[in-house]
Scaffold this motif. Sequence first.
Motif, PDB file in Angstrom:
ATOM      1  N   ILE A  86       5.401 -14.720   2.121  1.00  0.00           N
ATOM      2  CA  ILE A  86       5.574 -13.240   2.937  1.00  0.00           C
ATOM      3  C   ILE A  86       6.909 -12.885   3.672  1.00  0.00           C
ATOM      4  N   SER A  87       7.768 -14.274   3.649  1.00  0.00           N
ATOM      5  CA  SER A  87       9.399 -14.233   4.248  1.00  0.00           C
ATOM      6  C   SER A  87      10.231 -13.166   3.630  1.00  0.00           C
ATOM      7  N   GLU A  88      10.035 -12.792   2.389  1.00  0.00           N
ATOM      8  CA  GLU A  88      10.903 -11.678   1.937  1.00  0.00           C
ATOM      9  C   GLU A  88      10.175 -10.872   1.567  1.00  0.00           C
ATOM     10  N   ILE A  89       9.744  -9.553   2.575  1.00  0.00           N
ATOM     11  CA  ILE A  89       8.607  -9.012   1.927  1.00  0.00           C
ATOM     12  C   ILE A  89      10.100  -7.447   1.169  1.00  0.00           C
ATOM     13  N   ALA A  90       9.393  -7.053   0.652  1.00  0.00           N
ATOM     14  CA  ALA A  90      10.584  -5.906  -0.208  1.00  0.00           C
ATOM     15  C   ALA A  90      11.557  -4.668   0.746  1.00  0.00           C
ATOM     16  N   GLY A  91      12.145  -4.613   0.736  1.00  0.00           N
ATOM     17  CA  GLY A  91      12.672  -3.289   1.861  1.00  0.00           C
ATOM     18  C   GLY A  91      11.940  -2.101   1.569  1.00  0.00           C
ATOM     19  N   ASP A  96       7.848   2.057   3.245  1.00  0.00           N
ATOM     20  CA  ASP A  96       7.006   2.372   3.337  1.00  0.00           C
ATOM     21  C   ASP A  96       5.645   2.379   4.085  1.00  0.00           C
ATOM     22  N   PHE A  97       5.686   0.926   4.305  1.00  0.00           N
ATOM     23  CA  PHE A  97       4.723   0.854   5.837  1.00  0.00           C
ATOM     24  C   PHE A  97       4.875   1.222   7.597  1.00  0.00           C
ATOM     25  N   LYS A  98       6.409   1.429   7.031  1.00  0.00           N
ATOM     26  CA  LYS A  98       7.041   2.325   8.583  1.00  0.00           C
ATOM     27  C   LYS A  98       6.406   3.496   8.080  1.00  0.00           C
ATOM     28  N   ARG A  99       6.991   4.773   7.144  1.00  0.00           N
ATOM     29  CA  ARG A  99       6.512   5.813   7.327  1.00  0.00           C
ATOM     30  C   ARG A  99       5.113   6.200   6.615  1.00  0.00           C
ATOM     31  N   VAL A 100       4.214   5.113   6.426  1.00  0.00           N
ATOM     32  CA  VAL A 100       2.539   5.401   6.698  1.00  0.00           C
ATOM     33  C   VAL A 100       2.859   5.937   8.199  1.00  0.00           C
ATOM     34  N   ALA A 101       2.678   4.485   8.818  1.00  0.00           N
ATOM     35  CA  ALA A 101       2.434   4.024  10.141  1.00  0.00           C
ATOM     36  C   ALA A 101       3.442   5.330  10.917  1.00  0.00           C
ATOM     37  N   ASP A 102       4.383   5.906  10.748  1.00  0.00           N
ATOM     38  CA  ASP A 102       4.821   7.036  11.903  1.00  0.00           C
ATOM     39  C   ASP A 102       4.074   8.760  11.217  1.00  0.00           C
TER      40      ASP A 102
END
Length: 118
Positions: A86-91, A96-102
């Motif tokens: 998991i050291s290389e999570i795709a940008g 997408d994660f940030k958009r959901v959290a926001d």
Amino acid sequence: MVEVIGEINRSASIKVSEYNGHHKSSEKVGDVPKDDVHELMNLITTVRGFPSHESKDVYGYDVKLDFNSMEIQWSNKDDDPAAGDISEIAGEQKDDFKRVADSIEALGRTFAKKDSQI
């Protein structure tokens, strides 16, 4: 912490809790219209199958997301042995994660306006 509790195709209740350390310092509540609940459910399905790790902040945003519905049970703090490296999570996944959290945070700011008893 933002909690949205309800059912698909119905309005939901929302609660935003602020903490000072481990103690709750304030809490606001409100209602989320059913169209916004539907939009949120569509949005959170984008993180289905994303990698998670119980002790690492793999997305780098210091945010914990937990989803529990009939359609999705997912948390970015789950122990996911299938996640591999998991050291290389795709940008794109981070975006997408940030958009959901926001979006969840914006729901809280928009609809949780009434003071709640702590």
